[in-house]
Design a protein around this motif. Structure first.
Motif, PDB file in Angstrom:
ATOM      1  N   THR A  16      -4.834  -1.408  18.668  1.00  0.00           N
ATOM      2  CA  THR A  16      -4.522  -2.704  19.727  1.00  0.00           C
ATOM      3  C   THR A  16      -3.647  -3.881  19.567  1.00  0.00           C
ATOM      4  O   THR A  16      -2.987  -4.348  20.515  1.00  0.00           O
ATOM      5  N   ARG A  43      -6.660  -6.083  32.394  1.00  0.00           N
ATOM      6  CA  ARG A  43      -6.973  -7.100  32.411  1.00  0.00           C
ATOM      7  C   ARG A  43      -6.841  -8.572  31.109  1.00  0.00           C
ATOM      8  O   ARG A  43      -7.285  -8.716  30.564  1.00  0.00           O
ATOM      9  N   ALA A  53      -8.500  -8.459  28.119  1.00  0.00           N
ATOM     10  CA  ALA A  53      -9.381  -8.254  28.102  1.00  0.00           C
ATOM     11  C   ALA A  53      -9.930  -7.138  28.115  1.00  0.00           C
ATOM     12  O   ALA A  53     -10.918  -6.107  27.329  1.00  0.00           O
ATOM     13  N   THR A  54      -8.974  -6.252  28.192  1.00  0.00           N
ATOM     14  CA  THR A  54      -9.488  -4.248  28.141  1.00  0.00           C
ATOM     15  C   THR A  54      -7.823  -4.318  26.607  1.00  0.00           C
ATOM     16  O   THR A  54      -6.593  -3.778  26.783  1.00  0.00           O
ATOM     17  N   LEU A  76      -9.067   1.399  23.272  1.00  0.00           N
ATOM     18  CA  LEU A  76      -9.441   2.583  24.215  1.00  0.00           C
ATOM     19  C   LEU A  76     -10.614   2.286  24.849  1.00  0.00           C
ATOM     20  O   LEU A  76     -11.945   2.857  25.865  1.00  0.00           O
ATOM     21  N   GLN A  77     -11.560   1.216  24.677  1.00  0.00           N
ATOM     22  CA  GLN A  77     -12.909   1.664  24.324  1.00  0.00           C
ATOM     23  C   GLN A  77     -13.138   0.810  26.253  1.00  0.00           C
ATOM     24  O   GLN A  77     -14.339   0.878  26.995  1.00  0.00           O
ATOM     25  N   ASP A  78     -11.836  -0.303  26.258  1.00  0.00           N
ATOM     26  CA  ASP A  78     -12.267  -1.578  27.108  1.00  0.00           C
ATOM     27  C   ASP A  78     -10.948  -0.369  28.343  1.00  0.00           C
ATOM     28  O   ASP A  78     -11.422  -1.429  29.195  1.00  0.00           O
ATOM     29  N   TYR A  79      -9.829  -0.397  27.832  1.00  0.00           N
ATOM     30  CA  TYR A  79      -9.144   0.584  28.522  1.00  0.00           C
ATOM     31  C   TYR A  79      -9.245   2.150  29.908  1.00  0.00           C
ATOM     32  O   TYR A  79      -9.456   2.715  28.047  1.00  0.00           O
ATOM     33  N   ALA A  80      -9.466   2.184  30.028  1.00  0.00           N
ATOM     34  CA  ALA A  80      -9.726   3.534  31.289  1.00  0.00           C
ATOM     35  C   ALA A  80      -8.514   4.298  30.913  1.00  0.00           C
ATOM     36  O   ALA A  80      -8.139   5.246  32.343  1.00  0.00           O
TER      37      ALA A  80
END
Lengths: 781, 288
Positions: A292, A690, A698-699, A702-706
């Motif tokens: 993070t 984002r 918000a990203t 790695l759960q949120d950023y693809a």
């Protein structure tokens, strides 16, 4: 078909370069022998952790560190004041753009934070967990300010101002090309086609997050820093600058690196503070960023918004190009942040013969992580814009998109060329890669197939990307190469480039083994140690092979020349009569009078055996500067199917034909291209960094950023052509970035083509299902 | 991403686990650790003690029962996938387990842990609802069984009570066909939507259907209108799947659908219809 690898022992001496020799790095990396920075341990080593700002824009009041200082295992807690009190100014060198303002980049925030995660305070503790526990106990008084996370917010009237010096949040403005000639071209044009293109923000995500281990030997005033980096010499320079330690007392070593992609070019607060803490506490200090931390405070990349317009003749010839780029710099300007968009502007002619062009650039501060280099650094942005525009022109003028490109290509006989926007291309044959790509993909029958599929409500689309990029160093760049042959014939070579997964040890050994006519296994390659390798510029801009390879080849060539002098003496012949081939010096016309280069090397270390005036030793260092940059190119074609009912995009085919000049190792080239394509498709389909309206990332995981996974990527049919670069002795153009530069426009153009029956002529990446579904319904999200 | 400190206790039997649970304040049960540990590491939970039940032999394994199949709570996904009985008797559940995470996750994560955690975007709520499963729990007062329809209460909330441990999941054998399909989140791999279907088929006719969804709502939920439509249809009757899919959102209000940074609730509704159609289609294929 994928390139077949060969064992080095099956390759004839002198023919290593050009062979797909198996990577010598792999056994080390795949068996767990690899040693990354976090594997480095020293007795009494303490751990550094950084507190990142909770908010994207805030004034900082008091920072209460007392509870953290008392927490178990904590050795020290530092804020900006502690740095200045130690006698350093506590900042990193700032970008100082022409036609713009320079703003200070503090190591730890001073008075204000400008992006979420910006380092605010540092904890050093006995254990890593102790350090993280203490971070939570630091109390920072934040006075929140209105945030401007988007370009639009930052450029709006009455926008919150990030830096006093930057009015309207503009850091700099620049332009390239000839405005007057361009306006004339537009007034003469039969058609104009205009497009707004957004390059979405991506977050470089190497497998190995940032890390450093720093040691200080007080008695010698010597600083030794080991870190995950792409550029050890520039880190050395930066450490010396920031910490006020003479450069010759700073050693930088780079253990194995788990990917860099441009984001590990510069040292960050954590790297520099590890060294500062090691000096302050006289203990080894390790900093290992968490995932993070990397998401929030490593550089981000790409984000630009571009207005672009083409002037065209009635027949579809490009007459002129004009545009404007608003480039997001993030909260602070890095050298890359300032340089990259200007590089984008200069690359906007692409492969096309554009008589006149003019592009302006504005660099804008926003409350986001600073923007800098990521695989391609400026050229993917340009390729995306010009290749989107090319397809839009073809659509508007009802010309086949492949034909439109061919019509406007710079003819191969015209190289070298300088474009209307000021970039030089060394060599090229653009039709050749386009033609081959069309042939492989079966373009002849595609439109009928597409038509038939549409009747069955299957929506296929084809997308082209005929890209060119400029890389491989420049005439203002240099790289050091050291080649030493030991008395027993072993060869050690060193250069200032830095492997972060590419396979330098394999390809540099191929180059040097051929030059010296020795066995591949006799050549050992060293990088990543400022004490052992000559000054150099690290790995960036696909420069390692053209520059590092060029330097090694030059040094090896000089070694052969020295060997020739010694051989002439040994063979009692004149130097002019000595031939060198296959590792042997021979007297011309006398085939049995030979001496091997190994024997010459042995003699080189016995001064009594040397001719007069020849120094002992068999070692040469060359500092290589090329004639100019290189310009890899090619055509990628994607065929996708989009389901308008769900927005789902599937790849039917991905064909890549690339020309990266002379190839030293085709397997490594193939790997670089395919990995690069994965990153380009990432930006096209999956990835976007984002922020919300309060400038919270918000990203941030790695759960949120693809990041794309292997199952989300197509098979790539890859072929290549080889047009050598005239600008370096290897003819190599560099391959690290080409795939990434090429991929994005091919995919987005394909999706637009697929959805054209629904009236779609524009899409913004990433092409999420919802984006495509809405586009098919005539909506935007 | 570094967890705060916690105590760790290991239970050798269900009895011991129950004792530890009642004697320890602020404790959580740990089995495979693939829901709880990420939750702790991202700062969303901070239990004082973890009681590891992953080593209790009695709780692990897939067994064939008279009515169907029993999955012990600490059975890993990977072990569950090895069971032919599960694939035969609970095809939707077997499909779903195969879709969870990746190989590493499936080697460690457990079926019971998943059900107890009740992540709405996990792959199991939908197919377990479709399969008409029963969740077995044990507490200080003995055992009880919870029909799946009464089990999922809200996001991460279930009918398990304080001091109870999930011991296993019982699934009646599927006399017909079933399937689970999902739209996988490109980042997390969780279900953007996932739909499990179970069809009771006799003589080419669907006698009854159960259809459950996860990922779409705050908790696992059945799709009543789809079930009602399917009952009485024939397995080779033309547009059955498409017509079933259209009904997936028939009794759903848009606010009930999850909205996140990637997917609006409106589009999630569209995906729910599409994936309901695909799940029915696959179940029909298998019935034929």
């Amino acid at each position: 078909m994928p390139v077949e690898t060969v064992e080095a022992e099956d390759v004839r001496a002198g023919e290593f370069a050009g062979s797909a020799v198996k990577r010598r790095e792999d056994p080390h990396l795949l068996t767990g022998e690899a040693r990354y920075t976090d594997d480095v341990q020293y007795p009494r080593m303490a751990h550094l952790a950084l507190l990142g700002s909770q908010y994207g824009h805030a004034e900082i009041g008091a920072i209460d560190t007392s509870a953290a200082e008392e927490s178990e295992g904590v050795l020290a807690v530092y804020t900006h004041e502690d740095l200045t009190e130690s006698g350093i100014d506590g900042t990193m060198p700032a970008a100082d753009p022409e036609n713009g303002v320079a703003v200070e980049r503090p190591l730890l925030a001073r008075e204000r934070v400008r992006y979420q995660g910006q380092p605010v305070a540092a904890v050093v503790a006995e254990g890593r967990y102790d350090a993280f526990r203490a971070l939570d106990l630091i109390e920072v008084e934040y006075d929140r300010l209105e945030a401007a996370p988007e370009l639009e917010d930052a450029l709006a009237e009455g926008a919150p101002r990030l830096h006093d010096a930057a009015e309207g949040n503009v850091c700099f403005e620049s332009e390239t090309g000839d405005e007057e000639a361009t306006e004339e071209a537009f007034s003469d044009a039969d058609h104009t086609v205009a497009l707004t293109v957004a390059n979405n923000r991506v977050i470089p995500t190497a497998m190995e997050p940032r890390a450093a281990v720093a040691r200080y030997r007080k008695s010698e005033d010597a600083l030794i820093v080991e870190l995950s980096s792409q550029n050890p010499h520039s880190v050395q320079d930066r450490l010396s600058d920031v910490l006020d330690v003479p450069e010759h007392r700073v050693t930088v070593r780079v253990p194995d690196v788990g990917g860099g992609f441009g984001a590990k070019l510069q040292p960050y607060s954590g790297h520099l503070l590890s060294a500062w803490c090691a000096m302050a506490l006289e203990r080894p200090i390790k900093w290992q960023a968490r995932r993070t931390d990397d998401f929030q405070s490593m550089v981000h990349a790409r984000h630009q918004e571009t207005e672009i317009e083409a002037a065209l003749s009635a027949e579809g010839d490009l007459l002129g190009l004009r545009g404007h780029i608003d480039a997001d710099l993030g909260g602070y300007a890095t050298g890359g942040g300032v340089g990259i968009p200007q590089g984008t502007a200069a690359m906007l002619c692409g492969q096309y013969d554009v008589p006149a062009g003019h592009v302006s650039v504005r660099g804008v501060f926003t409350n986001t992580a600073p923007i800098s280099a990521y695989r391609g650094a400026g050229r993917p942005e340009a390729a995306y814009v010009i290749e989107r525009l090319g397809s839009a022109c073809a659509r508007e003028l009802e010309i086949d998109p492949a034909e439109f490109r061919r019509r406007n290509f710079i003819p191969s006989k015209e190289f070298p060329v300088e474009t209307a926007l000021g970039r030089s291309y060394d060599s090229g044959d653009y039709e050749k890669t386009l033609d081959r790509a069309l042939e492989i993909v079966g373009y002849d029958g595609f439109r009928q197939r597409q038509e038939a599929a549409r009747e069955e409500e299957k929506y296929l689309g084809i997308g082209f990307s005929s890209y060119v990029e400029v890389c491989g160093g420049s005439s203002g760049d240099m790289e050091g190469g050291l080649v030493r042959m030991n008395p027993e014939g072993g060869v050690v070579v060193g250069t200032g480039t830095q492997d972060t997964g590419q396979g330098h040890a394999t390809s540099f050994a191929q180059v040097v083994a051929d030059e010296l006519g020795v066995d591949y296994d006799a050549v050992e390659v060293i990088e990543g140690d400022t004490d052992r390798v000559p000054e150099g510029g690290g790995t960036a801009g696909s420069r390692s092979l053209p520059m590092g390879g060029g330097a090694l080849r030059e040094a090896a060539g000089r070694l052969v020349e020295k060997g020739r002098t010694i051989a002439a003496h040994q063979l009692e012949a004149s130097e002019a009569d000595i031939e060198f081939d296959d590792g042997e010096f021979r007297v011309r016309g006398v085939p049995d009078r030979t001496v091997t280069i190994e024997a010459v090397a042995e003699a080189a270390y016995s001064p009594g055996d040397l001719p007069e005036g020849v120094d002992a030793g068999m070692e040469e260092t060359a500092f290589f500067t090329p004639e100019g940059s290189t310009a890899p190119f090619g055509t990628h074609v994607a065929i996708v199917e989009v389901d308008p009912d769900t927005g789902e995009l599937g790849f039917e085919r991905y064909v890549a034909v690339d020309d990266v000049g002379t190839q030293i190792n085709p397997k490594l080239v193939e790997g670089q291209i395919k990995g690069g394509i994965a990153q380009g498709i990432g930006q096209a389909v999956y990835e976007e960094g984002r922020y919300d309206e309060n400038a919270n990332l918000a990203t941030g995981s790695l759960q949120d950023y693809a990041m794309p996974k292997s199952w989300q990527l197509p098979e790539v049919d890859w072929e290549s052509t080889e047009t050598p670069s005239p600008n370096n002795p290897l003819g190599a153009k560099g391959v690290g970035e080409a795939g990434t530069i090429a991929a994005m426009p091919a995919v987005v153009n394909a999706a637009i083509d697929a959805l054209s029956p629904f009236g779609v002529d524009d899409l913004d990446a990433p092409l999420s299902e919802e984006t495509l579904w809405r586009a098919a319904r005539g909506e935007t999200r | 991403m570094y967890p705060p400190a916690f105590d760790y206790l290991r239970a050798e039997s269900v009895e011991e686990a129950l004792d530890l649970l009642s004697d320890t304040e602020d404790a959580e049960l740990l089995a495979g650790g693939h829901s709880l540990l990420p939750t702790i590491k991202s700062g969303l939970a901070d239990p004082g003690t973890l009681i590891d039940v992953g080593g209790i032999d009695d709780l692990s394994g897939v067994e064939t029962t008279e009515e169907g199949v029993w999955i012990g709570a600490t059975t890993t996904y990977a072990d569950a996938l090895k069971s032919e009985t599960l694939a035969e008797r609970a095809p939707a559940v077997a499909d779903a387990i195969g879709e969870i995470g990746d190989v590493q996750v499936r080697n460690r994560g457990t079926v019971g842990g998943n059900v107890a955690h009740a992540d709405p975007a996990s792959d199991l709520p939908g197919p377990l609802l479709a399969a008409d499963a029963t969740v077995h729990v044990r507490g200080a007062d003995g055992e009880r069984s919870i029909p799946i329809d009464d089990y999922f209460l809200a996001m991460y909330a279930t009918a398990i009570e304080e001091g109870e441990i999930v011991t296993g999941i019982e699934i009646p054998a599927c006399e017909g066909s079933g399937a689970y399909v999902k739209k996988t989140s490109p980042s997390s791999g969780y279900a953007v939507v996932g739909v499990g279907v179970r069809l009771a088929v006799s003589g080419g006719e669907i006698e009854s259907a159960r259809v459950g969804a996860n990922g779409a709502f705050g908790y696992g939920r059945r799709l009543g209108p789809v079930e009602e439509f399917l009952a009485g249809e024939t397995i080779d009757g033309g547009d059955v799947a498409a017509e079933a899919g259209e009904r997936a959102t028939a009794d759903v209000e848009e606010w009930e659908l999850i909205e996140d940074i990637d997917t609006s609730s409106e589009f999630r509704g569209r995906l729910l219809e599409a994936y309901a159609e695909r799940a029915v289609d696959r179940a029909l294929d298998r019935a034929g």
